[in-house]
Structure formats: structure tokens, C-alpha cells
Design an enzyme around this catalytic site. Structure first.
Site, PDB file in Angstrom:
ATOM      1  N   GLY A  14       0.836  -1.189   0.000  1.00  0.00           N
ATOM      2  CA  GLY A  14       0.000   0.000   0.000  1.00  0.00           C
ATOM      3  C   GLY A  14       0.873   1.241   0.000  1.00  0.00           C
ATOM      4  O   GLY A  14       2.052   1.194  -0.390  1.00  0.00           O
ATOM      5  N   ILE A  39       2.277   2.969   2.423  1.00  0.00           N
ATOM      6  CA  ILE A  39       3.461   2.896   3.285  1.00  0.00           C
ATOM      7  C   ILE A  39       4.461   1.894   2.722  1.00  0.00           C
ATOM      8  O   ILE A  39       5.670   2.158   2.680  1.00  0.00           O
ATOM      9  CB  ILE A  39       3.062   2.554   4.727  1.00  0.00           C
ATOM     10  CG1 ILE A  39       2.259   3.702   5.341  1.00  0.00           C
ATOM     11  CG2 ILE A  39       4.305   2.260   5.574  1.00  0.00           C
ATOM     12  CD1 ILE A  39       1.658   3.393   6.695  1.00  0.00           C
ATOM     13  N   ARG A  88       1.051  -3.573  12.265  1.00  0.00           N
ATOM     14  CA  ARG A  88       0.316  -3.755  13.508  1.00  0.00           C
ATOM     15  C   ARG A  88       0.931  -4.930  14.248  1.00  0.00           C
ATOM     16  O   ARG A  88       1.384  -5.895  13.644  1.00  0.00           O
ATOM     17  CB  ARG A  88      -1.174  -4.008  13.248  1.00  0.00           C
ATOM     18  CG  ARG A  88      -1.953  -2.757  12.890  1.00  0.00           C
ATOM     19  CD  ARG A  88      -2.079  -1.825  14.106  1.00  0.00           C
ATOM     20  NE  ARG A  88      -2.821  -0.599  13.831  1.00  0.00           N
ATOM     21  CZ  ARG A  88      -2.272   0.566  13.565  1.00  0.00           C
ATOM     22  NH1 ARG A  88      -0.935   0.668  13.516  1.00  0.00           N
ATOM     23  NH2 ARG A  88      -3.003   1.638  13.352  1.00  0.00           N
ATOM     24  N   GLU A 107       0.571  -4.819  22.829  1.00  0.00           N
ATOM     25  CA  GLU A 107       1.044  -3.478  23.161  1.00  0.00           C
ATOM     26  C   GLU A 107       0.197  -2.829  24.260  1.00  0.00           C
ATOM     27  O   GLU A 107      -1.026  -2.917  24.225  1.00  0.00           O
ATOM     28  CB  GLU A 107       0.975  -2.644  21.879  1.00  0.00           C
ATOM     29  CG  GLU A 107       1.707  -1.341  21.896  1.00  0.00           C
ATOM     30  CD  GLU A 107       1.775  -0.713  20.502  1.00  0.00           C
ATOM     31  OE1 GLU A 107       1.525   0.490  20.395  1.00  0.00           O
ATOM     32  OE2 GLU A 107       2.079  -1.435  19.541  1.00  0.00           O
ATOM     33  N   HIS A 153       6.502   2.383  19.405  1.00  0.00           N
ATOM     34  CA  HIS A 153       5.472   2.806  18.447  1.00  0.00           C
ATOM     35  C   HIS A 153       5.680   4.266  18.033  1.00  0.00           C
ATOM     36  O   HIS A 153       4.827   5.131  18.229  1.00  0.00           O
ATOM     37  CB  HIS A 153       4.067   2.608  19.034  1.00  0.00           C
ATOM     38  CG  HIS A 153       3.009   2.458  17.972  1.00  0.00           C
ATOM     39  ND1 HIS A 153       1.943   1.604  18.118  1.00  0.00           N
ATOM     40  CD2 HIS A 153       2.853   3.052  16.760  1.00  0.00           C
ATOM     41  CE1 HIS A 153       1.176   1.680  17.040  1.00  0.00           C
ATOM     42  NE2 HIS A 153       1.712   2.538  16.198  1.00  0.00           N
ATOM     43  N   GLY A 184       6.083   5.298  14.887  1.00  0.00           N
ATOM     44  CA  GLY A 184       5.810   5.438  13.466  1.00  0.00           C
ATOM     45  C   GLY A 184       5.429   6.821  12.988  1.00  0.00           C
ATOM     46  O   GLY A 184       5.961   7.322  12.008  1.00  0.00           O
TER      47      GLY A 184
END
Length: 318
Positions: free
Chosen positions: A156, A158, A237, A266, A284, A286
Site C-alpha cells: 500500500g 506505506i 500492527r 502493546e 510505536h 511510526g
């Protein structure tokens, strides 16, 4: 005026924009909504601006069959914490914030590729501990990234952004597996399965969306297909990777290392991962830049504004 719940602290510009839309309540906690808070959000507010971890599940909607809320304007591109079908059945629209996160997340992907392959986390810990005794020819030899083969699982926005960085920046051969055909603007070769991709890649990068369809997509089978010199990077994820299988593969030496920004449970990170020198662990990060988080928030604001104006939602999901 619409009563709006914002479930986490937001950048100042975003908070100011939300205040102009109605009567907002800004929750001070940085933790996800509790089960009681989830239900109260649906009954006490017209609009909710939730984010990762705010688990609006089918069970929550079953307990609130006629919610007051009519929009969940999610802060984030991922929305697997929201049961979109259950929301739709209850008359609640769901939106997200795509696009704004692409480059920042891809940058973190590249950071993890370099950190795990070149043993950067291990090296920094060595220096900070005062144990470094100086350079020598065989010191901390890692995997040379330039010219390697990267496998992108999920091509996709990303995934493509990571692939471009790998190809144009590091001269890497790009392989990928994705559910739908892609017309790409850079050289890349599609493979028919995650296992086939894992078998050829020096670095396997997970960039798939979350949800039931991708849970444990990277499990024992994919890990067994990887080269013993290969590294796994996950910026998608946490539940995409079966952490127990990953730990087993690392402990058995079946793969060389891993770089993780997300985790299956998480914020819990298994001690077996935390103690391993060949695993890079980030909290995390990102999308963690002020510019990106502000852009995400403003996209959520635009979704709320469209809802209030009765216009088509800019970023509906489901």
C-alpha cells in the site's frame, strides 16, 4: 452544539480546531478508554475522536444498541480497534486519517532496517555501558544493507514509500506480496505468497493493515521460510506477527534479527524480546513527529466538520 469527546491529549493546533466545532471534552489520560468509558462515550457524546487502543468492539456496540454518537473520527490510519461493521449496524460512521502517516512511518521502517541490520541498538548500549574497548576489524559485524533484497509484505502507500527508499536510496532489489495487483513507478517483482517472499528476502518488512485477515500473517511458516541471515521489520500492527513464533525463531537462530515498532499485546513487550541484543525495539514511533500528528488531527477535524455540515465524509471506512 455537538458534544465531542477527544479520548487522548492532542497537539495544540488540533485542540484549538476541535474547540471551534462544538463542545469538546478532552480526556487527560494517555491510556486507552476503559470498558466503562467506551460505553459512556457512545451514550454521552455526539461525536468521538478515538485512537489506537480505544477498543470499540462488537461487544461494546451490543451493550449500546442505540448510541447517541453518530461518528467515530479515528485519529490514525489503522482502525482495527473499531468493529466497523458493528458501528455501521448501530448507525455510527467511522473515518480515519490516511496519507498523513505515510512518509513518517516509512522513515521509521528504514530506521529499523538499518538499526537491526547494522546492530545499532546493541552498539549504543555497549557505549552507554562504558564497555566499548575501541575499534577493531571484527567489531560488531552486521548485514550490509546497500544492494540487498527487501521483501515488502503489503504494498500500500506505506509499503511503496519504504520500497522507494530501499530502491532509490540503497540500490536494493524490491520484492513484494500483496492482495491486489499494483502499478508501481519503480522496479519491483511480485511473489505469490508471504512464504515465497520470505524465502528470497534479506530483509522482510511487514506493511499490511491490521485486522482479522492479517492476524499472525507472519507466523511459524513465514519465519521458517526466511534465511538464517535475514531480518524481520514490523511497522504495521503488532498482531500481524505471532510473537511466540518470532521468539522461538530468534532463540533457535532461524533468523538473524528483528526490528519492531509495534507489538502483539502493546504496550506489553515480552521479556524474551527485551533481553535479546539482536532485536531493536521502538515504542510505536511510526508517526511521532509534531507535523504528522498535527496533520492527522486536522484530518480528523475535517471529517468531523463534514459530518456536522451534512457533507460526504472525506475519509470514511467500511
Amino acid at each position: 452544539m455537538a458534544k465531542i469527546l477527544v479520548t487522548r491529549p492532542m497537539p495544540g493546533t488540533v485542540a484549538e480546531a476541535v474547540r471551534a466545532l462544538g463542545e469538546p471534552e478532552f480526556r487527560a489520560s494517555t491510556l486507552p478508554l476503559s470498558p466503562a468509558e467506551l460505553r459512556a462515550a457512545l451514550t454521552g457524546y455526539d461525536i468521538v475522536l478515538p485512537t489506537l487502543g480505544d477498543a470499540f468492539s462488537a461487544a461494546v456496540f451490543a451493550d449500546v444498541p442505540a448510541p447517541r454518537a453518530r461518528l467515530l473520527a479515528n485519529f490514525g490510519v489503522g482502525f482495527n480497534h473499531i468493529d466497523v461493521a458493528a458501528a455501521k449496524a448501530a448507525g455510527v460512521a467511522v473515518t480515519n486519517t490516511p496519507g498523513a502517516v505515510t512518509d513518517a512511518t516509512a522513515d521509521i521502517g528504514m530506521m529499523l532496517i538499518l538499526m537491526t541490520c547494522r546492530r545499532a541498538g546493541e552498539g549504543e548500549r555497549l557505549v552507554r555501558a562504558g564497555d566499548w574497548q575501541g575499534w577493531h576489524p571484527t567489531q560488531m559485524l552486521g548485514l550490509h544493507v546497500t544492494g540487498r533484497t527487501v521483501g515488502i509484505l503489503g504494498m500500500g502507500n506505506i509499503g511503496q514509500a519504504i520500497a522507494r527508499r530501499c530502491h532509490f536510496g540503497f540500490g536494493m532489489e524490491v520484492l513484494y506480496h500483496t492482495r491486489s495487483p499494483k502499478d508501481l513507478d519503480f522496479p519491483a517483482r511480485a511473489l505469490g505468497s508471504p512464504e515465497a517472499l520470505a524465502a528470497e528476502a534479506d530483509i522482510l518488512v511487514s506493511a499490511v493493515p491490521g485486522g482479522a485477515a492479517t492476524r499472525h500473517l507472519i507466523g511459524a511458516g513465514v519465519l521458517a521460510a526466511m534465511k538464517p541471515t535475514a531480518h524481520l521489520v514490523n511497522i504495521s500492527r503488532g498482531e500481524v506477527v505471532d510473537e511466540a513464533a518470532l521468539i522461538a525463531a530468534l532463540e533457535a537462530g532461524k533468523i538473524a534479527g528483528a526490528g519492531l515498532d509495534v507489538y502483539e499485546f502493546e504496550p506489553e513487550v515480552p521479556e524474551a524480546l527485551r533481553r535479546r541484543e539482536n532485536v531493536t525495539l521502538l515504542p510505536h514511533l511510526g508517526t511521532a513527529t509534531l507535523e504528522v500528528r498535527t496533520a492527522m488531527g486536522m484530518m480528523a477535524v475535517e471529517n468531523i466538520r463534514a459530518h456536522l455540515d451534512g457533507r460526504p465524509l472525506p475519509n470514511p471506512v467500511g
